[in-house]
Design a protein around this motif. Structure first.
Motif, PDB file in Angstrom:
ATOM      1  N   PRO A 276      -3.127  -0.923   9.526  1.00 24.51           N
ATOM      2  CA  PRO A 276      -4.024   0.065   8.938  1.00 24.51           C
ATOM      3  C   PRO A 276      -4.296   1.212   9.898  1.00 24.51           C
ATOM      4  O   PRO A 276      -4.022   1.141  11.096  1.00 24.51           O
ATOM      5  CB  PRO A 276      -5.294  -0.742   8.693  1.00 24.51           C
TER       6      PRO A 276
ATOM      7  N   LYS B 254       3.410   5.368   4.391  1.00 22.19           N
ATOM      8  CA  LYS B 254       2.209   4.772   3.788  1.00 22.19           C
ATOM      9  C   LYS B 254       2.629   3.833   2.661  1.00 22.19           C
ATOM     10  O   LYS B 254       3.421   4.196   1.802  1.00 22.19           O
ATOM     11  CB  LYS B 254       1.267   5.849   3.264  1.00 22.19           C
TER      12      LYS B 254
ATOM     13  N   SER C 177      -3.280   1.980  -0.030  1.00 26.58           N
ATOM     14  CA  SER C 177      -4.544   2.635   0.266  1.00 26.58           C
ATOM     15  C   SER C 177      -5.656   1.736  -0.265  1.00 26.58           C
ATOM     16  O   SER C 177      -5.825   1.584  -1.478  1.00 26.58           O
ATOM     17  CB  SER C 177      -4.609   4.015  -0.392  1.00 26.58           C
TER      18      SER C 177
ATOM     19  N   ARG D 202     -11.233   5.346   1.988  1.00 31.05           N
ATOM     20  CA  ARG D 202     -10.194   4.336   1.816  1.00 31.05           C
ATOM     21  C   ARG D 202      -9.487   4.096   3.153  1.00 31.05           C
ATOM     22  O   ARG D 202      -9.512   4.939   4.049  1.00 31.05           O
ATOM     23  CB  ARG D 202      -9.199   4.761   0.741  1.00 31.05           C
TER      24      ARG D 202
ATOM     25  N   ASP E  34      -5.888   3.464   4.735  1.00 32.24           N
ATOM     26  CA  ASP E  34      -4.447   3.523   4.477  1.00 32.24           C
ATOM     27  C   ASP E  34      -3.707   2.530   5.364  1.00 32.24           C
ATOM     28  O   ASP E  34      -4.002   2.390   6.554  1.00 32.24           O
ATOM     29  CB  ASP E  34      -3.908   4.928   4.744  1.00 32.24           C
ATOM     30  N   TYR E  35      -2.739   1.863   4.764  1.00 33.38           N
ATOM     31  CA  TYR E  35      -1.835   0.973   5.493  1.00 33.38           C
ATOM     32  C   TYR E  35      -0.466   1.637   5.595  1.00 33.38           C
ATOM     33  O   TYR E  35       0.004   2.264   4.646  1.00 33.38           O
ATOM     34  CB  TYR E  35      -1.679  -0.364   4.765  1.00 33.38           C
ATOM     35  N   HIS E  36       0.148   1.499   6.769  1.00 24.58           N
ATOM     36  CA  HIS E  36       1.483   2.062   7.011  1.00 24.58           C
ATOM     37  C   HIS E  36       2.434   0.974   7.476  1.00 24.58           C
ATOM     38  O   HIS E  36       2.026   0.015   8.126  1.00 24.58           O
ATOM     39  CB  HIS E  36       1.430   3.162   8.078  1.00 24.58           C
TER      40      HIS E  36
END
Length: 296
Positions: free
Chosen positions: A147, A159, A162, A265, A267-269
């Motif tokens: 994250p 990404k 989210s 939010r 975000d995850y990558h």
């Protein structure tokens, strides 16, 4: 020393039926083919062809060698395919993940990766976001699913999710003021948190500071599961991924605290460095993106 060129010449003679036909098939001359066979026989210490027969016939040692040469040439073909096609990669691939990934999408992700890369050897390790980033930069891992904003330009970043976040309290904490609550009202509760290396905790700290509150963390741990357990026990309130804990909300074990302003939010990558495994990492990243919505 036996070479693949010698093995190739030997196999071609048997397949084509003569030295001359083998030379034509390999795009060389008959003397070159004969030289390779002489060298091969010298290396092995045995005659492989009966030169007195027309066409040349395999000796007993030649018959014994033929299937081994076929295996060597098949292995060369596999080696070329592996180098040309990342889907043939059979080495280790190390993926760093967060606890949330492990709890939600990891089984589906591994299934999808194995379907695309059936020979890959996967190793996963659960850590906090900051540690995952550092492992990538130090080349202790090949990929991270993490994250927060990714670190500098040394990494490829995509990404994949989210997450909606929500403050939560256990039923045993007592009555809550009518919401939505401002940061000042929220800060009066005991705050439970992950440690500072967590991407989730970074969101907590930034949101409180932006709204004029200094984070006063009562208890910190590095496990999301433990954090939810302490929240359910009424030890304080915590920020958690909303969708992951909706079943606990439905059962009455947790309550959602709406805030003003709303929480941002998270975000995850999927992240991976420039390396010799970029083609393999690209395939894995596609599968991470496919399961990403399952994070919430």
């Amino acid at each position: 020393m036996v070479s693949l060129r010698q093995v190739e010449a030997f196999h071609a003679i048997v397949e084509a039926g003569s030295f001359a036909a083998a030379a034509q098939a390999l795009g060389t001359t008959q003397p070159a083919i004969s030289k390779r066979i002489v060298e091969l026989e010298a290396d092995l210490g045995f005659l492989l062809f009966d030169r007195g027969a027309r066409p040349p016939q395999l000796t007993r040692h030649g018959h014994a060698l033929l299937p081994l040469c076929a295996e060597m040439l098949a292995l060369r073909t596999r080696m070329r395919a592996t180098l040309d096609d990342p889907a043939e990669y059979a080495g280790q691939f190390r993926i760093g993940i967060t606890e949330l990934v492990a709890l939600t999408v990891l089984p589906a992700l591994i299934t999808r990766i194995r379907a695309r890369l059936p020979r890959i050897r996967l190793r996963t390790e659960v850590k906090l976001a900051e540690d995952l980033h550092q492992d990538l930069l130090d080349r202790r891992s090949d990929m991270a699913i993490a994250p927060g904003p990714p670190p500098g330009g040394l990494l490829h970043a995509r990404k994949v999710a989210s997450l909606e976040l929500a403050w939560m309290a256990g039923a045993s904490l007592g009555p809550l003021p009518p919401g939505p609550l401002p940061a000042a009202a929220l800060a009066r509760f005991p705050l439970l948190a992950q440690t500072q290396r967590s991407g989730l905790q970074a969101v907590v700290n930034e949101w409180l500071l932006e709204n004029g509150q200094r984070p006063q963390l009562i208890l910190a741990c590095n496990s999301l599961t433990a954090l939810s357990g302490m929240t359910i026990a009424g030890l304080g309130i915590a920020l958690m991924p909303r969708s992951q804990f909706l079943p606990k909300v439905a059962s009455g074990e947790l309550r959602i605290i709406e805030t003003t302003p709303p929480m941002p939010r998270l975000d995850y990558h999927v992240l991976y460095p420039a390396s010799g495994l970029e083609a393999v990492a690209g395939i894995v990243a596609e599968e991470v993106a496919a399961v990403g919505p399952g994070l919430g």
